[in-house]
Design an enzyme around this catalytic site. Structure first.
Site, PDB file in Angstrom:
ATOM      1  N   SER A  25       0.827  -1.222   0.000  1.00 47.10           N
ATOM      2  CA  SER A  25       0.000   0.000   0.000  1.00 47.10           C
ATOM      3  C   SER A  25       0.856   1.266   0.000  1.00 47.10           C
ATOM      4  O   SER A  25       0.373   2.329  -0.384  1.00 47.10           O
ATOM      5  CB  SER A  25      -0.897   0.082   1.226  1.00 47.10           C
ATOM      6  N   SER A  54       2.667   0.922   6.541  1.00 46.18           N
ATOM      7  CA  SER A  54       3.450   1.396   5.390  1.00 46.18           C
ATOM      8  C   SER A  54       3.134   2.853   5.047  1.00 46.18           C
ATOM      9  O   SER A  54       4.019   3.599   4.633  1.00 46.18           O
ATOM     10  CB  SER A  54       3.255   0.481   4.171  1.00 46.18           C
ATOM     11  N   ASP A  78      -4.775   2.384  14.841  1.00 45.87           N
ATOM     12  CA  ASP A  78      -5.338   1.132  14.308  1.00 45.87           C
ATOM     13  C   ASP A  78      -5.844   0.265  15.455  1.00 45.87           C
ATOM     14  O   ASP A  78      -5.369   0.371  16.585  1.00 45.87           O
ATOM     15  CB  ASP A  78      -4.295   0.348  13.491  1.00 45.87           C
ATOM     16  N   ASP A  94      -9.888   2.379  18.316  1.00 45.76           N
ATOM     17  CA  ASP A  94     -10.935   2.282  17.303  1.00 45.76           C
ATOM     18  C   ASP A  94     -11.233   3.694  16.784  1.00 45.76           C
ATOM     19  O   ASP A  94     -11.550   4.577  17.589  1.00 45.76           O
ATOM     20  CB  ASP A  94     -12.175   1.677  17.984  1.00 45.76           C
ATOM     21  N   ASP A 119      -6.825   4.499   5.277  1.00 47.70           N
ATOM     22  CA  ASP A 119      -6.757   3.382   4.323  1.00 47.70           C
ATOM     23  C   ASP A 119      -7.587   2.227   4.900  1.00 47.70           C
ATOM     24  O   ASP A 119      -7.279   1.066   4.707  1.00 47.70           O
ATOM     25  CB  ASP A 119      -5.277   2.991   4.174  1.00 47.70           C
ATOM     26  N   LYS A 159      -9.659   5.717   1.501  1.00 49.84           N
ATOM     27  CA  LYS A 159      -9.952   4.628   0.564  1.00 49.84           C
ATOM     28  C   LYS A 159     -11.458   4.472   0.445  1.00 49.84           C
ATOM     29  O   LYS A 159     -12.173   4.497   1.455  1.00 49.84           O
ATOM     30  CB  LYS A 159      -9.335   3.342   1.093  1.00 49.84           C
TER      31      LYS A 159
HETATM   32  N1  SAM Z   1      -2.468   1.799   5.400  1.00 52.02           N
HETATM   33  C1  SAM Z   1      -2.003   0.582   6.038  1.00 52.02           C
HETATM   34  C2  SAM Z   1      -0.580   0.375   5.631  1.00 52.02           C
HETATM   35  O1  SAM Z   1      -0.131   1.046   4.718  1.00 52.02           O
HETATM   36  O2  SAM Z   1       0.102  -0.439   6.249  1.00 52.02           O
HETATM   37  C3  SAM Z   1      -2.873  -0.604   5.657  1.00 52.02           C
HETATM   38  C4  SAM Z   1      -4.249  -0.532   6.279  1.00 52.02           C
HETATM   39  S1  SAM Z   1      -5.119  -2.041   6.194  1.00 52.02           S
HETATM   40  C5  SAM Z   1      -5.545  -2.134   4.523  1.00 52.02           C
HETATM   41  C6  SAM Z   1      -6.659  -1.662   6.933  1.00 52.02           C
HETATM   42  C7  SAM Z   1      -6.596  -1.478   8.443  1.00 52.02           C
HETATM   43  O3  SAM Z   1      -7.837  -0.926   8.885  1.00 52.02           O
HETATM   44  C8  SAM Z   1      -6.432  -2.767   9.242  1.00 52.02           C
HETATM   45  O4  SAM Z   1      -5.171  -2.772   9.879  1.00 52.02           O
HETATM   46  C9  SAM Z   1      -7.566  -2.723  10.286  1.00 52.02           C
HETATM   47  O5  SAM Z   1      -7.177  -3.139  11.564  1.00 52.02           O
HETATM   48  C10 SAM Z   1      -7.906  -1.238  10.267  1.00 52.02           C
HETATM   49  N2  SAM Z   1      -9.240  -0.919  10.803  1.00 52.02           N
HETATM   50  C11 SAM Z   1     -10.441  -1.396  10.387  1.00 52.02           C
HETATM   51  N3  SAM Z   1     -11.430  -0.887  11.151  1.00 52.02           N
HETATM   52  C12 SAM Z   1     -10.843  -0.047  12.063  1.00 52.02           C
HETATM   53  C13 SAM Z   1     -11.335   0.776  13.124  1.00 52.02           C
HETATM   54  N4  SAM Z   1     -12.634   0.848  13.395  1.00 52.02           N
HETATM   55  N5  SAM Z   1     -10.448   1.494  13.850  1.00 52.02           N
HETATM   56  C14 SAM Z   1      -9.122   1.408  13.596  1.00 52.02           C
HETATM   57  N6  SAM Z   1      -8.595   0.653  12.601  1.00 52.02           N
HETATM   58  C15 SAM Z   1      -9.437  -0.066  11.850  1.00 52.02           C
END
Ligand code: SAM
Length: 302
Positions: A25, A54, A78, A94, A119, A159
């Site tokens: 990403s 990332s 996260d 959260d 993201d 996203k």
């Molecule tokens: N941008 C990140 C990177 O470059 O490494 C990748 C993100 S990953 C695609 C999506 C993330 O959204 C996951 O790690 C998940 O734990 C987080 N996520 C989903 N719902 C969430 C929430 N309510 N609060 C915090 N994080 C959340």
């Protein structure tokens, strides 16, 4: 992916490991920045849904390479724990919870953010309508948090998945930002509905002081500022907002960037060199199962 299995993922996956990014990403944010100069003059950033990190790595590298930015602050949030990244404060929290906003504002010591990115992707349940709803709620939560923390003129990137009601989101964003663009970086798979909404020039609505309230749903929060809701007048006439379509831009060097749907080719001697992960998983779901197995306590229920 185990070392013995054939590594047939795409070129960005391989390149991320070679360059030390925790996830492929990273290239999406790099390509969005190439197109929109998102990091220019930016000192306070919130990276929502940031694990494994990332995007935070990119932010840290790009923002701190300018010597004048030694006082910059990056907060990464996260649900999952994240391994430390230079210049980044990580919060395991959260993004939909109001306390998370309070923690971010504490770290910024009352200052506002120049840039908020998200993201976010929730775990999929496989129930398509429910998944679409949860994803939409996550974007609204990120936007809600952004409206509370962004300074005037700031930028928001999130996203999105271009589904049925995406034009409603474009209209809502159009009321909050000078420019709203839907961008598809070259590193985002062409076969996926994933895109990024790039919102530039935050313009808080006059007289509206957004505050997170645990008793309000995201819909109610935005309804309070009369976004995206038709108003019914006494004479029973409506002034419904016109639905907008955001301009669509493909970004990343389209001539020389890799095709994200292509797997990388075999090296000339037909040997593959397996690369280790840049960062080992912090809390993988299989960790507990392995511990139980080691102790001989793993029971398989048939
Ligand atoms: N941008 C990140 C990177 O470059 O490494 C990748 C993100 S990953 C695609 C999506 C993330 O959204 C996951 O790690 C998940 O734990 C987080 N996520 C989903 N719902 C969430 C929430 N309510 N609060 C915090 N994080 C959340």
């Amino acid at each position: 992916m185990g070392k013995s299995s054939k590594d047939k993922r795409d070129l960005y996956y391989r390149k991320a490991k070679e360059e030390g990014w925790r996830a492929r990403s990273a290239f999406k944010l790099l390509q969005l920045n190439e197109q929109f100069e998102l990091f220019k003059g930016v000192k306070r950033v919130v990276d929502l849904c940031a694990a494994p990190g990332s995007w935070s790595q990119v932010l840290s590298r790009e923002i701190f390479k300018d010597e004048n930015n030694s006082d910059a602050k990056i907060v990464a949030v996260d649900l999952q724990p994240m391994s430390p990244i230079d210049h980044v404060t990580t919060l395991q929290a959260d993004i939909t919870h109001p306390k998370t906003l309070e923690k971010i504002l504490d770290i910024f010591e009352g200052g506002k953010a120049d840039f908020v990115c998200s993201d976010g992707a929730p775990d999929v349940t496989g129930l398509h309508d429910l998944d679409e709803y949860i994803q939409a709620q996550l974007i609204l939560s990120a936007l809600q948090l952004a409206t509370c923390v962004l300074k005037e003129g700031g930028a928001f990137v999130a996203k999105i998945f271009r589904g049925r009601d995406i034009d409603l989101l474009y209209s809502q964003l159009g009321l909050l930002f000078d420019k709203v663009i839907c961008a598809k970086p070259r590193s985002s798979r062409g076969t996926s509905l994933e895109s990024f909404i790039v919102c530039l020039g935050y313009k808080p609505r006059a007289g509206w002081n957004p505050k997170l309230n645990p008793n309000l749903s995201t819909e109610e929060f935005f309804q309070e500022m009369k976004i995206g809701r038709p108003e019914l007048h006494d004479d029973l006439s409506f002034d419904a907002e016109e639905r907008k379509v955001a301009p669509f831009i493909a970004c990343g060097d389209l001539a020389t960037s890799y095709d994200s749907d292509a797997t990388y080719t075999l090296e000339k001697d037909l040997q593959r060199t397996s690369l280790d992960p840049v960062q080992m998983p912090t809390a993988p779901p299989y960790k507990k199962a392995l511990e139980l197995k080691r102790k001989g306590e793993l029971k398989i229920i048939k």
